[in-house]
Design a protein around this motif. Structure first.
Motif, PDB file in Angstrom:
ATOM      1  N   ASN A 116       0.854  -1.185   0.000  1.00  0.00           N
ATOM      2  CA  ASN A 116       0.000   0.000   0.000  1.00  0.00           C
ATOM      3  C   ASN A 116       0.900   1.249   0.000  1.00  0.00           C
ATOM      4  O   ASN A 116       1.616   1.477   0.974  1.00  0.00           O
ATOM      5  N   PRO A 117       0.869   2.054  -1.065  1.00  0.00           N
ATOM      6  CA  PRO A 117       1.754   3.218  -1.141  1.00  0.00           C
ATOM      7  C   PRO A 117       1.542   4.223  -0.007  1.00  0.00           C
ATOM      8  O   PRO A 117       2.508   4.808   0.494  1.00  0.00           O
ATOM      9  N   VAL A 118       0.288   4.399   0.405  1.00  0.00           N
ATOM     10  CA  VAL A 118       0.009   5.358   1.485  1.00  0.00           C
ATOM     11  C   VAL A 118       0.588   4.841   2.798  1.00  0.00           C
ATOM     12  O   VAL A 118       1.221   5.580   3.555  1.00  0.00           O
ATOM     13  N   TYR A 119       0.399   3.545   3.061  1.00  0.00           N
ATOM     14  CA  TYR A 119       0.999   2.963   4.265  1.00  0.00           C
ATOM     15  C   TYR A 119       2.518   3.151   4.242  1.00  0.00           C
ATOM     16  O   TYR A 119       3.127   3.544   5.242  1.00  0.00           O
ATOM     17  N   LEU A 120       3.133   2.849   3.097  1.00  0.00           N
ATOM     18  CA  LEU A 120       4.588   2.960   2.998  1.00  0.00           C
ATOM     19  C   LEU A 120       5.056   4.390   3.244  1.00  0.00           C
ATOM     20  O   LEU A 120       6.107   4.607   3.856  1.00  0.00           O
ATOM     21  N   SER A 121       4.285   5.369   2.784  1.00  0.00           N
ATOM     22  CA  SER A 121       4.653   6.753   3.042  1.00  0.00           C
ATOM     23  C   SER A 121       4.685   7.039   4.539  1.00  0.00           C
ATOM     24  O   SER A 121       5.646   7.604   5.062  1.00  0.00           O
TER      25      SER A 121
END
Length: 199
Positions: A116-121
């Protein structure tokens, strides 16, 4: 989230290079930002305008899309240089939208569907930032190169847990925004009432 890691046996270990495909962005100067034109993100805005998630692209440029680096969707945008400190470079913004012009001193990672890109951010901004900041180099100008962090191993929850954590964070963020707007209105009302007392 740190407690979650220590108690959840279903974590995933992956190198940063396994999270997705990295790519460089084109050069761009602040002078190429315009009042209208194609939507764009200039690397300096990662420090000043955008947080963990790019909800709305603010800037425009007359640079043509065919002559530029475009976002691929599900991207993490990392600033690659700063004059502040190494920690400020481990502050990527998640950009879910495609075909946004990207320019300046940054690199991007198009995150694969397994993450999940948002989680990774959020993960890079708040959990892994201190550990990764040691890979930034320089004194007056500090640089972060993708190749320096590509083989760093990160420990992540499952994609399902990543989604749940993001939903919880976004719920709290929405509530905080509502409360801040309410507080601002109450303060305005207070100022109005105080002015009426002295008329």
């Amino acid at each position: 989230m740190v407690t979650h890691y220590s108690t959840n046996p279903h974590t995933i270990k992956a190198k940063i290079r396994d999270l997705g495909e990295a790519y460089s962005t084109m050069s761009m100067s602040k002078e190429q930002l315009t009042a209208n034109g194609n939507p764009c993100i200039f690397y300096g805005e990662l420090f000043t305008i955008y947080g963990c998630v790019v909800d709305e692209v603010k800037s425009r440029t007359h640079i043509e899309k065919g002559l530029s680096t475009l976002s691929r969707g599900r991207d993490l945008l990392f600033p690659a240089s700063t004059t502040v400190d190494a920690l400020s470079l481990i502050a990527p913004s998640a950009l879910m939208e495609k075909d946004i012009i990207l320019g300046g001193d940054m690199f991007a990672i198009k995150i694969s569907q397994e993450y999940n890109p948002v989680y990774l951010s959020y993960y890079f901004n708040y959990i892994a930032n201190k550990r990764l900041s040691k890979y930034a180099k320089g004194t007056t100008i500090i640089h972060l190169h993708y190749n320096e962090i590509a083989n760093v191993v990160v420990e992540l929850p499952s994609i399902e847990e990543q989604g749940k954590i993001v939903a919880a964070i976004q719920g709290y963020t929405t509530k905080l925004d509502i409360e801040e707007a309410l507080l601002e209105r109450i303060l305005d009302l207070k100022q109005y009432l105080l002015r009426q007392m002295f008329i």
